[in-house]
Write an enzyme that holds these catalytic residues in place. Structure first.
Site, PDB file in Angstrom:
ATOM      1  N   HIS A 164      -7.981  -5.148  -0.317  1.00  8.67           N
ATOM      2  CA  HIS A 164      -6.708  -4.442  -0.152  1.00  8.67           C
ATOM      3  C   HIS A 164      -5.883  -5.035   0.983  1.00  8.67           C
ATOM      4  CE1 HIS A 164      -3.829  -1.252  -0.559  1.00  8.67           C
ATOM      5  NE2 HIS A 164      -4.029  -0.808   0.663  1.00  8.67           N
ATOM      6  N   ASP A 165      -6.526  -5.487   2.033  1.00  6.00           N
ATOM      7  CA  ASP A 165      -5.811  -6.035   3.196  1.00  6.00           C
ATOM      8  C   ASP A 165      -5.123  -7.366   2.906  1.00  6.00           C
ATOM      9  OD1 ASP A 165      -6.075  -4.022   4.991  1.00  6.00           O
ATOM     10  OD2 ASP A 165      -7.649  -4.943   6.197  1.00  6.00           O
ATOM     11  N   SER A 182       0.838  -1.191   0.000  1.00  6.75           N
ATOM     12  CA  SER A 182       0.000   0.000   0.000  1.00  6.75           C
ATOM     13  C   SER A 182       0.877   1.247   0.000  1.00  6.75           C
ATOM     14  CB  SER A 182      -0.947  -0.043   1.202  1.00  6.75           C
ATOM     15  OG  SER A 182      -1.904   0.985   1.150  1.00  6.75           O
ATOM     16  N   ASP A 192      -8.728  -6.338  -4.791  1.00  9.75           N
ATOM     17  CA  ASP A 192      -8.339  -5.044  -4.225  1.00  9.75           C
ATOM     18  C   ASP A 192      -8.900  -3.951  -5.122  1.00  9.75           C
ATOM     19  OD1 ASP A 192      -7.168  -2.778  -3.210  1.00  9.75           O
ATOM     20  OD2 ASP A 192      -5.101  -3.521  -3.315  1.00  9.75           O
ATOM     21  N   ARG A 222     -11.777   5.819  10.643  1.00  8.36           N
ATOM     22  CA  ARG A 222     -11.324   4.438  10.516  1.00  8.36           C
ATOM     23  C   ARG A 222     -12.408   3.556   9.914  1.00  8.36           C
ATOM     24  NH1 ARG A 222      -6.948   1.573   9.407  1.00  8.36           N
ATOM     25  NH2 ARG A 222      -6.858  -0.439  10.467  1.00  8.36           N
TER      26      ARG A 222
END
Length: 375
Positions: A352-353, A154, A319, A224
């Protein structure tokens, strides 16, 4: 806790840079400190050092765990250690908390030497390029002239790319994972909504909340929650939560009904208790500003021309925040410059994680590439 394949108990170290440093945005720091950790042993030739660059919420604590602190494994502990893809029996691995961070490096929570009070909102804006410059000072301190590799996921991948452009003679391999050559308008928009959640919190007090002994918790937890939605894929959300009701039936209120609501609130609360709001603002702005091609009229291939490193670029099929298409932009630009580049697109449903997870295919790609780095 078993020490098998772990670097074991680790402790942070501190590097103090006493000279002023000019920042890309026009700011200036009279001095700064970086907190870092190291794993493995630097060889006699000093040729086996690998820098790990962290993403938005990461830190210097990449691997291992802290004595007497339960559940304190580093954020990439599944990747870094003896026998793991980034093998500390072979490499000397360095993790560093970025300038402006909230995990010990000089940042908004640090005392401003000019006032004696915490910087707060007076901490200057920093960029990816500023982080790389600060990391180069740490490398000098450690006696590392050239990194065998700079690796990150990232935002960490952006730093790895920036290393190859700012100090092309000091990095032999770049591994950019789930990254992009710049942020899309949609990504900048997500960051702006998250920042506005923090800036509009009545406890923000113009960024000087720490001097009042309070935290803009509501804004930070909402920021968050917004960000976390973008880190997961739709498939993963459906698989983990679907439309499951927390208590089996709807309450017909604004309380928590769905399991996904409970999960997001939990993640928001946890993050707000650990992270600094000013740091969140700084880091998302650094993300927005990163765009090496801007100075070349948008020509990414021209922007990458200073790079001399070999590249491994990795993306994940689900992602959607930093999609595979963005990684392929990097690959095609490097190919246009006739640079050495390998590319892997991993079929993984975690969004994405995925770069943080223990996916067998992903780890096998990294292991194969890292094993072939000559030291």
């Amino acid at each position: 806790m078993s020490l098998d394949h772990s670097v074991g108990i680790v402790a942070p170290q501190r590097f103090c840079h006493d000279a002023p440093m000019a920042l890309k945005g026009g700011g200036r720091l009279p001095s700064f400190e970086l907190v870092f950790e190291t794993y493995g042993t630097l060889n006699a030739a000093r040729s086996n050092a690998v820098l790990v660059c962290h993403a938005l919420a990461g830190s210097h604590h990449v691997a291992g765990f802290y004595a007497d602190t339960p559940n304190s494994e580093g954020w990439w502990d599944n990747l870094v250690g003896p026998g793991k893809p980034l093998d500390t029996r072979r490499f000397f691995v360095v993790g560093v908390n970025n300038l402006g961070g909230c995990n010990g490096s000089t940042g908004p929570l640090s005392p401003n030497p000019e006032t004696g009070r915490r910087y707060g909102a007076d901490f200057p804006l920093v960029t990816v390029e500023d982080w790389v410059l600060a990391q180069s000072r740490l490398a000098d301190h450690l006696g590392i002239d050239t990194w065998a590799a700079v690796i990150g996921g990232s935002l960490g991948g952006m730093q790895a790319i920036a290393w190859s452009l700012q100090f092309p003679e000091r990095v032999r391999h770049v591994i950019a994972i789930a990254s992009a050559p710049n942020l899309s308008a949609q990504n900048i928009a997500f960051n702006e909504v998250a920042r506005q959640a923090i800036l509009s919190d009545p406890d923000f007090f113009g960024g000087h909340y720490a001097n009042r002994g309070i935290v803009p918790t509501r804004g930070l937890r909402l920021a968050r929650m917004i960000g976390h939605i973008t880190y997961l894929s739709d498939d993963q959300m459906n698989e983990k939560f679907g439309r499951q009701l927390r208590h089996g039936k709807a309450s017909f209120s604004y309380d928590i009904d769905f399991e996904i609501e409970s999960y997001l609130r939990h993640q928001g609360d946890k993050f707000a208790g650990l992270f600094d709001a000013n740091t969140y603002l700084l880091v998302t702005k650094a993300l927005d500003y990163f765009d090496p091609a801007q100075a070349c009229g948008g020509d990414l291939a021209a922007a990458l021309s200073p790079a001399r490193a070999s590249f491994l670029v990795v993306s994940f099929t689900t992602d959607w925040r930093f999609s595979p298409a963005r990684s392929r932009e990097i690959v095609f630009a490097l190919m246009r410059r006739r640079r050495r580049v390998a590319y892997a697109e991993i079929d993984c449903d975690a969004g994405h994680d995925s770069f943080l997870l223990d996916d067998a295919h992903y780890h096998a790609v990294l292991r194969a590439y890292l094993e072939n780095i000559e030291l």
